[in-house]
Write a protein that holds these residues in place. Structure first.
Motif, PDB file in Angstrom:
ATOM      1  N   TYR A  61      -8.270   0.590   4.563  1.00 42.52           N
ATOM      2  CA  TYR A  61      -8.144  -0.708   4.693  1.00 42.52           C
ATOM      3  C   TYR A  61      -7.556  -1.178   5.875  1.00 42.52           C
ATOM      4  N   SER A  62      -5.988   0.200   6.372  1.00 47.10           N
ATOM      5  CA  SER A  62      -4.963  -0.247   6.944  1.00 47.10           C
ATOM      6  C   SER A  62      -5.489   0.155   8.646  1.00 47.10           C
TER       7      SER A  62
ATOM      8  N   ALA B 131      -1.034   8.942   2.870  1.00 47.91           N
ATOM      9  CA  ALA B 131      -1.869   6.998   2.036  1.00 47.91           C
ATOM     10  C   ALA B 131      -3.569   7.558   0.859  1.00 47.91           C
TER      11      ALA B 131
ATOM     12  N   ASP C  92      -6.775   3.348   1.349  1.00 48.80           N
ATOM     13  CA  ASP C  92      -5.810   2.493   1.733  1.00 48.80           C
ATOM     14  C   ASP C  92      -5.226   2.804   3.336  1.00 48.80           C
TER      15      ASP C  92
ATOM     16  N   LEU D   1       1.257  -1.426  -0.138  1.00 49.00           N
ATOM     17  CA  LEU D   1       0.086   0.090  -0.105  1.00 49.00           C
ATOM     18  C   LEU D   1       0.866   1.155   0.186  1.00 49.00           C
TER      19      LEU D   1
END
Length: 265
Positions: free
Chosen positions: A157-158, A150, A154, A131
């Motif tokens: 998601y992280s 980011a 992303d 990512l």
């Protein structure tokens, strides 16, 4: 203009703090003395902020401390903190301390917790490796996920991936959020407990604490009637007063140093 932001109210509050017999000036670092950086280890205090810290550290009966979520090692690096520095340090949200003239305070070893920390940190680094703009920061007692650079997708998601992993493997860990970071730790100290420890250790009769982020609110909310909390920048706060940014905080700290020095001459 609200009382929180009123320059007259700020000066009056500083004068009340300056009258304290033994004053502890405790300061967050990132976003409070140093601008936030895309590469966190590039953070450095603005020159005017560093000058204000030096002025306060040279003021009689005045103790200065940096209170940060950074590990003690990283805090010393970004603060350019030399062995002879008079500034006290509280790293890892108050789980680590450095005392002038003595050095770091030893922390208890916990091999089992350290092993789990390494395993989870490595797992997240591997899962998020592809990512762009996501960085897993090693911390003494856990890890942080930086998403400043980011995409929103992303970043989300992280955070979700890290939450799932920690909830499954280490549900007892403490979770904190800040400016484009979520972090997890097997130690539960907060900046409120860091302030309490420093106050007791240094025999401070009052505390001034300044910070800019969500994690600083623990400390700001813990302050007493004789203390002063300063919020740097926007956001809901328990602070007594607010300044717009780092230059304005530096100016306030310089004023505090001048008032306090003049009263002791």
């Amino acid at each position: 203009m609200s009382t929180l932001d009123d320059p007259t109210a700020i000066e009056e509050a500083l004068r009340r703090s300056a009258a304290s017999d033994r004053l502890l000036v405790a300061l967050d670092f990132d976003g409070t003395l140093a601008p936030l950086e895309d590469e966190p280890m590039n953070a450095r205090a603005l020159p005017e902020a560093a000058a204000a810290v030096a002025a306060l550290a040279a003021t009689p009966d005045t103790l200065v401390a940096f209170v940060s979520g950074r590990s003690l090692h990283d805090l010393r690096e970004i603060a350019e903190h030399a062995d002879e520095s008079p500034v006290h340090l509280a790293g890892s949200h108050g789980a680590e301390f450095w005392i002038p003239g003595e050095g770091p305070v030893a922390t208890e070893d916990d091999d089992e917790a350290d092993a789990l920390r390494d395993e989870l940190r490595d797992a997240m680094a591997a899962e998020l490796a592809d990512l762009d703009g996501v960085w897993v920061e090693p911390k003494t007692f856990g890890f942080g996920i930086h998403t400043r650079m980011a995409s929103p997708e992303d970043a989300q998601y992280s955070r979700d991936a890290a939450d799932r992993l920690v909830e499954k493997r280490a549900p007892h860990w403490r979770r904190r959020t800040g400016h484009n970071i979520v972090e997890y730790s097997f130690r539960h100290e907060g900046k409120d407990s860091a302030i309490a420890t420093l106050r007791r250790r240094l025999g401070a009769t009052a505390v001034l604490f300044a910070g800019d982020d969500v994690t600083d609110e623990d400390a700001l909310a813990s302050l007493g009637a004789d203390d002063l909390g300063i919020r740097v920048g926007g956001g809901e706060t328990a602070a007594t007063v607010r300044v717009a940014g780092i230059p304005e905080l530096a100016a306030a700290l310089q004023l505090l140093a001048r008032i306090r020095t003049a009263a002791r001459e």
